[in-house]
Design a protein around this motif. Sequence first.
Motif, short mmCIF file in Angstrom:
data_model
loop_
_atom_site.label_atom_id
_atom_site.label_comp_id
_atom_site.label_asym_id
_atom_site.label_seq_id
_atom_site.Cartn_x
_atom_site.Cartn_y
_atom_site.Cartn_z
N MET A 1 -14.29 -29.03 -16.24
CA MET A 1 -14.83 -28.54 -14.97
C MET A 1 -14.45 -27.08 -14.79
N SER A 2 -15.45 -26.25 -14.48
CA SER A 2 -15.18 -24.82 -14.34
C SER A 2 -14.42 -24.56 -13.05
N PHE A 3 -13.67 -23.47 -13.05
CA PHE A 3 -12.81 -23.12 -11.93
C PHE A 3 -13.51 -22.04 -11.10
N SER A 4 -13.45 -22.17 -9.79
CA SER A 4 -13.95 -21.13 -8.90
C SER A 4 -13.23 -21.27 -7.56
N ARG A 5 -13.23 -20.18 -6.79
CA ARG A 5 -12.66 -20.23 -5.45
C ARG A 5 -13.25 -19.08 -4.64
N PRO A 6 -13.24 -19.22 -3.31
CA PRO A 6 -13.79 -18.15 -2.47
C PRO A 6 -12.94 -16.88 -2.57
N ILE A 7 -13.57 -15.76 -2.34
CA ILE A 7 -12.85 -14.49 -2.18
C ILE A 7 -12.43 -14.42 -0.72
N SER A 8 -11.12 -14.39 -0.48
CA SER A 8 -10.62 -14.45 0.89
C SER A 8 -10.84 -13.11 1.60
N PRO A 9 -10.74 -13.10 2.94
CA PRO A 9 -10.90 -11.83 3.68
C PRO A 9 -9.93 -10.74 3.20
N ILE A 10 -8.67 -11.13 2.96
CA ILE A 10 -7.70 -10.14 2.49
C ILE A 10 -8.15 -9.58 1.14
N GLU A 11 -8.65 -10.44 0.28
CA GLU A 11 -9.11 -9.99 -1.04
C GLU A 11 -10.34 -9.11 -0.93
N GLN A 12 -11.19 -9.39 0.06
CA GLN A 12 -12.32 -8.50 0.29
C GLN A 12 -11.83 -7.09 0.61
N GLY A 13 -10.78 -7.01 1.42
CA GLY A 13 -10.20 -5.70 1.72
C GLY A 13 -9.62 -5.04 0.49
N TYR A 14 -8.97 -5.83 -0.37
CA TYR A 14 -8.43 -5.27 -1.61
C TYR A 14 -9.55 -4.74 -2.49
N LEU A 15 -10.63 -5.48 -2.61
CA LEU A 15 -11.75 -5.04 -3.44
C LEU A 15 -12.36 -3.75 -2.89
N ALA A 16 -12.44 -3.66 -1.57
CA ALA A 16 -13.00 -2.46 -0.97
C ALA A 16 -12.07 -1.26 -1.15
N SER A 17 -10.76 -1.50 -1.19
CA SER A 17 -9.79 -0.40 -1.32
C SER A 17 -9.61 0.06 -2.75
N ALA A 18 -9.83 -0.84 -3.71
CA ALA A 18 -9.48 -0.55 -5.10
C ALA A 18 -10.10 0.73 -5.65
N PRO A 19 -11.38 1.03 -5.36
CA PRO A 19 -11.96 2.22 -6.00
C PRO A 19 -11.26 3.53 -5.66
N PHE A 20 -10.70 3.66 -4.45
CA PHE A 20 -10.07 4.93 -4.12
C PHE A 20 -8.55 4.87 -4.19
N LEU A 21 -7.98 3.75 -4.62
CA LEU A 21 -6.53 3.68 -4.81
C LEU A 21 -6.22 2.94 -6.13
N PRO A 22 -6.71 3.46 -7.27
CA PRO A 22 -6.40 2.78 -8.53
C PRO A 22 -4.92 2.91 -8.86
N PRO A 23 -4.34 1.96 -9.64
CA PRO A 23 -5.01 0.79 -10.21
C PRO A 23 -5.02 -0.41 -9.27
N PHE A 24 -4.27 -0.37 -8.17
CA PHE A 24 -4.18 -1.48 -7.22
C PHE A 24 -3.98 -2.80 -7.95
N ALA A 25 -2.97 -2.78 -8.80
CA ALA A 25 -2.70 -3.93 -9.67
C ALA A 25 -1.28 -4.42 -9.49
N ILE A 26 -1.11 -5.72 -9.66
CA ILE A 26 0.22 -6.31 -9.77
C ILE A 26 0.67 -6.15 -11.22
N GLN A 27 1.86 -5.59 -11.44
CA GLN A 27 2.33 -5.32 -12.80
C GLN A 27 3.76 -5.82 -12.94
N LEU A 28 3.93 -6.80 -13.80
CA LEU A 28 5.22 -7.43 -14.05
C LEU A 28 5.67 -7.06 -15.46
N LEU A 29 6.86 -6.49 -15.59
CA LEU A 29 7.36 -6.03 -16.88
C LEU A 29 8.57 -6.85 -17.29
N VAL A 30 8.56 -7.34 -18.51
CA VAL A 30 9.67 -8.10 -19.08
C VAL A 30 10.23 -7.31 -20.24
#
Length: 1003
Positions: A1-30
């Motif tokens: 079964m394929s996985f899917s989920r809604p894009i939440s309101p907070i994530e909509q804001g993140y998507l809208a912000s990403a183009p002018f604040l790159p990389p807007f990424a979570i980065q975990l270093l080990v």
Amino acid sequence: MSFSRPISPIEQGYLASAPFLPPFAIQLLVEGAGSIDAAALRQAVAVASEASPGARLVGRGRLWIDSGEPPPVTVLPSLDLDGPALRRPFDLSAGPLSEVLLVTGDPTTIVFRATHATMDARGVLVWATDVLRALRDERPLGARSPLTDDALRRRVAPSPARLSTPLRWPTPLVGAAAHRRHRWRRAIITGNQHALVARTIAAIGSAAGRRSRFMVPVDLRRHERTLAATGNLALPVFLDVTPDQPWAEVHELLLRALAERRELAVSAAEGWADRLPRPVLRAGLSAAERLSRRWDRGICTAAVSHLGRIDLDAFSTDTFNARTVYTLPVHGPFIPVSFSTIELPGHIELTMSHPTGADRAAESLMEAVAAALAPKADGPAPPGARTAPPGARTAPPGARTAPARPGGTSAGDAVGPTVLDAFTRCVRQNPDAVALIGPEGTVSYAELDRRADVVAERLRRLGVGAGDVVGLLADRTPAAMAALWGVLKAGAAYLPLEPSYPPSRLGFLLDDAGAALCLVQRPFVDRLGPRRVIVIEDLPLAGAAPPRTTPAPTDLAYVIYTSGTTGRPKGVQVEHRNLVAYADWALPRLQVDENTRYAFFTSMAFDLGATAYFLPLLAGGSVELVPGEMTPPVLRQIIEGGGVNALKLTPTYLDLINRLDVAPARFRTVVVGGEQLSAAVAARAQRLFGPGCVIVNEYGPTEATIGCVVGTFDPDRDGSDGVVPIGEPAPGTEVLLLDRDGQSAPPGAVGEIHLTGAQLARGYLGRPELDRERFVRLHDGRRAYRTGDLGRLRPDGLLEFVGRSDDQVKVRGYRIEPGEIATVLAEHPAVAHAVVLPHRPAHGHIRLHAYVTTRAPVTEDALRTHLAGLLPPAVMPAKIAVLEEFPQTANGKIDTDSLRAVFRDDAAVSPVADGSDPTAAVVAGIWSQVLRTPVDATDPTADFHQLGGDSLTFLEMLDRVFRQISSATGDDFLTVMRDVTATPTLGTVCRVVRDAQSGRHDS
């Protein structure tokens, strides 16, 4: 079964912000030591991402759907925090929106990256942990829940409150509130602190000097602990803090906000994000970001997030040993500064994101926060800290002390600003005295000086001088000694190389040190390939003028490489003043004078031998050079020859001498270092060498210049069982024993050895990250070396070495020090020496294996009976091997790799029994469930935070305790919460529970 989920309101804001604040990424270093196979990592990423499809998402309208494509793995030779690899934005029109970087340089690093529009930091941590599980051939735990923050909030709070407190727009601490470019800063803080978020906020608030607002992301998974999801499930709470507010009050503010579940409130901005088309939302956010930058305002003073305590075992494999984990904070819109914290065994990772153009203010802020989080000592000499012996003269760090030498001359006067001063004085005072003795005859001080001048002149003609490193590849010969002193006379630093190393390793060391050229003995020329070399046998024996300049005390004397436990060899930079500080105390304490003759038979590539080839030549004594391989007949000749009267060697070598049945001739001093010295080996050596010989136990890592803690074996005090204490700090050195939280360990308790003083090396050559990790700053600003060694203060005031902190392992949830078990094992009368090592099987839990050599026949059952009477079941070794002798490495230490090969199979260990107190048993059971690690119900001092708890699990624990075994009201709960916060131990929780049950608790 394929996985899917809604894009939440907070994530909509993140998507809208990403183009002018790159990389807007979570980065975990080990980061760690060892290696990771790229192909194996790609396979592990694919397996883990199948189990956690949130790592494979692409956007389709208002949905995230599983692309079915595993995140790419990119191999990089090195990593720069300000480089393009960590700043690359994700293509939101393609997928997957995550990736893994494998950095093969030192340290080996795995970087897990995902756009913040699909994952939060906890989600990336879940995914990353599964990748490492797959690398260990373990089944991934998986995270397939499609739950979003919005859905989880509505499930937990069907009628969520509106965010009633209006957002303020405080002036940022560092300016440029919403700059499109940013930088990261990182600090490693020794020790651990509970209430880390509150302490961080209080430190920032104090630095701000005004009332400030802080945003703290809260993980919604705390409301459903079994929830396995990688999506964005973090929502903020806001705290207003005054500049003089203590961290304990800030902590109470945060705990109250969490208890009231304020993160579940809905802001008006979320409604806009859910209703507006993304292009309109993007335009609005972009305009607001420009205004924020123009007005220099943000929605908060700083954001402070905490990823909790991380068990490094979860990020290690058979070939890779994780040393630390940290995140790079997302630089979000309208948030000028972001801090991220992670607690790891023995240290805290603190990272910061700030706008470019504000480097000075950001650096000042970072330093203030790091200083506030550093462990605090109770006065100038906290419990567990040891300074110089009573009666010895001490000086502040950086100054030298001058203990009296025999004959009334101070060592400081004899040595001078550099070791060259002492050597030159010996040449002038007695030029015909014998300096070196070798198979081909003797070399006088004058002759050695002339030959060194020739080397120095040749180097100067080639442009070599201060700051340069010159390789030295030679056996223990007069020519090698002349080359060593010639490098020092030229003002350069020598790099000693071991001839038995393979050419590839020799080349690496020379390249890594940036060696200008290499002085080489003719038999080893072909090992260096087409490099710039000087064959030392081709140089004339005299004819050069003495050098006109001398090195400064702060110039490098040598660079020496040590592998330690970090994988890639690291070059330790030792300055002249460090070497002088060692000689100042070692000359009188080790009784070195013009009548001393040391045998030099260990490798020049290890600083253990520096005692033998430096100290005699600073006091008018002599050095007997022993080239070639050390064999029992050669060792017998050294011991019985009659000329040598002082030795520096490892306990393993000393044990070999004990078993040779030799008759030593007139020895004055035997200095032992490099390993733990057992009392049995020392006692036998004392009988062998006689009462007139002093057996000295010298401790000191390479980073603290040869030796800085010293003790003398006392047969009446130390007996013949157990281990010999390493003694007391040498003058000019201070030792602090710090526990896992960075606090001073009380007498008798085990703490990590931290060293301060004049002998601390400059640091590691070209390794700033490693410098920050090991050469730390204490709360009072002093520079200290974090050794990784564990010690305890005995009742008689002497220090005892008990093992390595990086050998510390977790067996079924219990932190265990193998060195402590070895110490107990060595107390058996039949055991001569003991070593305990962790063994990580391909599947299952870590096991402990013990290895012993004996001086009398003994069975494994007898040793187990001995241990059972002194140790709890959880720390019992799974296997015990009785050996005739320990295998050795090239520098005379025990070869632990060979020892690990003795056992090939696995064995089980026994669990710890529960306590009998009903209340304690129930509370410990709840702790075990919340912390996911066994908790001993019989230990009232067990500390919730030290066992891995944080603010969220603390609240969950109290909630479970009072729902299960108490009928306390809400007001009672908050009062109890305040009481337990001060002392979060098992005993405290049990006490307040009993008080609440009996109605004695004040409301």
